[in-house]
Design a protein around this motif. Structure first.
Motif, PDB file in Angstrom:
ATOM      1  N   GLN A  93       0.828  -1.209   0.000  1.00 40.12           N
ATOM      2  CA  GLN A  93       0.000   0.000   0.000  1.00 40.12           C
ATOM      3  C   GLN A  93       0.862   1.258   0.000  1.00 40.12           C
ATOM      4  OE1 GLN A  93      -2.753  -0.192   3.308  1.00 40.12           O
ATOM      5  NE2 GLN A  93      -3.287  -2.305   2.845  1.00 40.12           N
ATOM      6  N   VAL A  94       1.895   1.257   0.834  1.00 42.95           N
ATOM      7  CA  VAL A  94       2.769   2.432   0.928  1.00 42.95           C
ATOM      8  C   VAL A  94       3.533   2.635  -0.379  1.00 42.95           C
ATOM      9  CG1 VAL A  94       4.760   3.443   2.118  1.00 42.95           C
ATOM     10  CG2 VAL A  94       2.990   2.262   3.439  1.00 42.95           C
ATOM     11  N   LEU A  95       4.019   1.570  -0.966  1.00 45.56           N
ATOM     12  CA  LEU A  95       4.749   1.682  -2.230  1.00 45.56           C
ATOM     13  C   LEU A  95       3.842   2.214  -3.340  1.00 45.56           C
ATOM     14  CD1 LEU A  95       6.861  -1.604  -2.170  1.00 45.56           C
ATOM     15  CD2 LEU A  95       7.748   0.732  -2.061  1.00 45.56           C
ATOM     16  N   ARG A  96       2.616   1.756  -3.380  1.00 47.51           N
ATOM     17  CA  ARG A  96       1.677   2.243  -4.392  1.00 47.51           C
ATOM     18  C   ARG A  96       1.376   3.724  -4.201  1.00 47.51           C
ATOM     19  NH1 ARG A  96      -0.856  -1.861  -7.282  1.00 47.51           N
ATOM     20  NH2 ARG A  96      -0.731  -3.959  -6.374  1.00 47.51           N
ATOM     21  N   ALA A  97       1.256   4.145  -2.950  1.00 47.85           N
ATOM     22  CA  ALA A  97       0.863   5.533  -2.668  1.00 47.85           C
ATOM     23  C   ALA A  97       2.032   6.505  -2.684  1.00 47.85           C
ATOM     24  CB  ALA A  97       0.168   5.596  -1.304  1.00 47.85           C
ATOM     25  N   LYS A  98       3.197   6.068  -2.196  1.00 47.70           N
ATOM     26  CA  LYS A  98       4.311   6.991  -1.995  1.00 47.70           C
ATOM     27  C   LYS A  98       5.589   6.626  -2.743  1.00 47.70           C
ATOM     28  CE  LYS A  98       2.736   8.127   2.707  1.00 47.70           C
ATOM     29  NZ  LYS A  98       3.118   8.230   4.145  1.00 47.70           N
ATOM     30  N   GLY A  99       5.615   5.441  -3.345  1.00 48.92           N
ATOM     31  CA  GLY A  99       6.822   5.016  -4.024  1.00 48.92           C
ATOM     32  C   GLY A  99       7.890   4.581  -3.038  1.00 48.92           C
ATOM     33  N   TYR A 100       9.026   4.140  -3.593  1.00 41.63           N
ATOM     34  CA  TYR A 100      10.099   3.636  -2.743  1.00 41.63           C
ATOM     35  C   TYR A 100      10.669   4.729  -1.852  1.00 41.63           C
ATOM     36  CZ  TYR A 100      14.581   1.708  -1.288  1.00 41.63           C
ATOM     37  OH  TYR A 100      15.654   1.292  -0.531  1.00 41.63           O
ATOM     38  N   THR A 101      10.860   5.913  -2.394  1.00 44.54           N
ATOM     39  CA  THR A 101      11.481   6.989  -1.609  1.00 44.54           C
ATOM     40  C   THR A 101      10.601   7.428  -0.450  1.00 44.54           C
ATOM     41  OG1 THR A 101      10.607   8.634  -3.159  1.00 44.54           O
ATOM     42  CG2 THR A 101      12.847   7.832  -3.552  1.00 44.54           C
ATOM     43  N   GLY A 102       9.285   7.267  -0.585  1.00 48.33           N
ATOM     44  CA  GLY A 102       8.376   7.648   0.487  1.00 48.33           C
ATOM     45  C   GLY A 102       8.028   6.513   1.422  1.00 48.33           C
ATOM     46  N   CYS A 103       8.626   5.358   1.162  1.00 47.62           N
ATOM     47  CA  CYS A 103       8.350   4.184   1.984  1.00 47.62           C
ATOM     48  C   CYS A 103       9.356   4.119   3.134  1.00 47.62           C
ATOM     49  CB  CYS A 103       8.448   2.918   1.137  1.00 47.62           C
ATOM     50  SG  CYS A 103       8.067   1.393   2.022  1.00 47.62           S
ATOM     51  N   SER A 104       8.872   3.922   4.334  1.00 46.55           N
ATOM     52  CA  SER A 104       9.727   3.795   5.517  1.00 46.55           C
ATOM     53  C   SER A 104       9.085   2.800   6.471  1.00 46.55           C
ATOM     54  CB  SER A 104       9.886   5.150   6.212  1.00 46.55           C
ATOM     55  OG  SER A 104       8.639   5.578   6.745  1.00 46.55           O
ATOM     56  N   THR A 105       9.864   2.334   7.444  1.00 42.01           N
ATOM     57  CA  THR A 105       9.289   1.413   8.413  1.00 42.01           C
ATOM     58  C   THR A 105       8.203   2.097   9.224  1.00 42.01           C
ATOM     59  OG1 THR A 105      11.155   1.938   9.886  1.00 42.01           O
ATOM     60  CG2 THR A 105      11.302  -0.085   8.585  1.00 42.01           C
ATOM     61  N   ASN A 106       8.347   3.394   9.475  1.00 44.91           N
ATOM     62  CA  ASN A 106       7.288   4.124  10.185  1.00 44.91           C
ATOM     63  C   ASN A 106       5.994   4.120   9.380  1.00 44.91           C
ATOM     64  OD1 ASN A 106       8.637   4.842  12.540  1.00 44.91           O
ATOM     65  ND2 ASN A 106       9.511   6.692  11.631  1.00 44.91           N
ATOM     66  N   ALA A 107       6.124   4.425   8.075  1.00 47.98           N
ATOM     67  CA  ALA A 107       4.940   4.459   7.213  1.00 47.98           C
ATOM     68  C   ALA A 107       4.316   3.069   7.103  1.00 47.98           C
ATOM     69  CB  ALA A 107       5.311   4.983   5.829  1.00 47.98           C
ATOM     70  N   ILE A 108       5.145   2.041   7.035  1.00 51.25           N
ATOM     71  CA  ILE A 108       4.638   0.671   6.948  1.00 51.25           C
ATOM     72  C   ILE A 108       3.899   0.300   8.223  1.00 51.25           C
ATOM     73  CG2 ILE A 108       5.333  -1.756   6.842  1.00 51.25           C
ATOM     74  CD1 ILE A 108       7.667  -0.808   5.011  1.00 51.25           C
ATOM     75  N   ALA A 109       4.490   0.633   9.370  1.00 50.19           N
ATOM     76  CA  ALA A 109       3.852   0.321  10.647  1.00 50.19           C
ATOM     77  C   ALA A 109       2.512   1.034  10.771  1.00 50.19           C
ATOM     78  CB  ALA A 109       4.779   0.713  11.800  1.00 50.19           C
ATOM     79  N   ASP A 110       2.469   2.298  10.374  1.00 48.88           N
ATOM     80  CA  ASP A 110       1.217   3.056  10.439  1.00 48.88           C
ATOM     81  C   ASP A 110       0.148   2.417   9.554  1.00 48.88           C
ATOM     82  OD1 ASP A 110       2.323   4.836  12.215  1.00 48.88           O
ATOM     83  OD2 ASP A 110       2.770   6.369  10.709  1.00 48.88           O
ATOM     84  N   ALA A 111       0.547   2.050   8.326  1.00 49.26           N
ATOM     85  CA  ALA A 111      -0.418   1.452   7.398  1.00 49.26           C
ATOM     86  C   ALA A 111      -0.900   0.094   7.894  1.00 49.26           C
ATOM     87  CB  ALA A 111       0.203   1.321   6.009  1.00 49.26           C
ATOM     88  N   ALA A 112      -0.026  -0.633   8.594  1.00 48.92           N
ATOM     89  CA  ALA A 112      -0.387  -1.951   9.104  1.00 48.92           C
ATOM     90  C   ALA A 112      -1.155  -1.873  10.415  1.00 48.92           C
ATOM     91  CB  ALA A 112       0.867  -2.802   9.305  1.00 48.92           C
TER      92      ALA A 112
END
Length: 208
Positions: free
Chosen positions: A27-46
């Motif tokens: 989900q994060v990769l689709r919305a923000k791409g690799y540069t916008g992907c972080s473990t914080n963003a992944i944790a929030d999305a999960a």
């Protein structure tokens, strides 16, 4: 290549957590791409803590590595099923429909794969990830030719043709994703057919 996972998700609850992490990463990769992907963003999305992510993965790249392997498994299953059906029905030499389906399968993961190819080439579709589907395609085509020897054109070197098929599909697929060539899907499908299946049939036809 290992998955890079720190903890083996053998228990059902752990497997569910890893599945949530992988889904959130997509989900994060689709919305923000690799540069916008972080473990914080992944944790929030999960909907879990960052610490929970680190129980299983050391960093975002390790998560993406596992996600990429899952995507390739799904891609292999989807296109492999289409290829098996076309071989069973004897239709895969008829036109470029199968090649168009191959590109359509890639489109299902375009937002993820395109971002990784352009911004994280060290993680993207390395050769080892395409081996399974390439082997499956070669085996199916060899089986078809064995059962239908008249299908191959006179003077066609099957081994050489299969090598061209393998390299062509891999490289065209990568460029299709990297450059977003959806508007030329049918033209690319026809070119792939002419280079590979058209050669197998001993002729080349046009159109999807």
């Amino acid at each position: 290549m290992g998955t890079g996972q720190r903890k083996d998700p053998s228990q059902q609850r752990s497997q569910a957590t890893v599945a949530r992490i992988l889904s959130a990463t997509g989900q994060v990769l689709r919305a923000k791409g690799y540069t916008g992907c972080s473990t914080n963003a992944i944790a929030d999305a999960a909907g879990i803590s960052k610490g929970s992510v680190y129980q299983y993965f050391a960093n975002k790249d390790e998560i993406i590595e596992v996600l990429m392997d899952r995507i390739m498994e799904e891609t292999t299953a989807a296109f492999g099923a289409q290829l098996e059906q076309s071989v069973a029905e004897g239709t895969f030499l008829a036109d470029a429909a199968l090649q168009a389906q191959f590109l359509a399968v890639l489109d299902e993961y375009r937002d993820i794969l395109g971002s990784l190819l352009n911004d994280a080439p060290h993680l993207a579709l390395a050769a080892h990830r395409s081996v399974r589907i390439e082997e499956r395609c070669r085996d199916l085509l060899r089986t078809y030719v064995t059962l239908n020897p008249s299908a191959i054109g006179p003077g066609v070197d099957l081994d050489a043709l299969l090598l061209v098929l393998t390299v062509s599909y891999r490289e065209v697929g990568l460029e299709y994703l990297r450059r977003d060539l959806r508007g030329r899907r049918n033209q690319l499908a026809t070119a792939l057919y002419d280079m590979t299946m058209g050669g197998l049939a001993g002729t080349a036809t046009r159109g999807v």
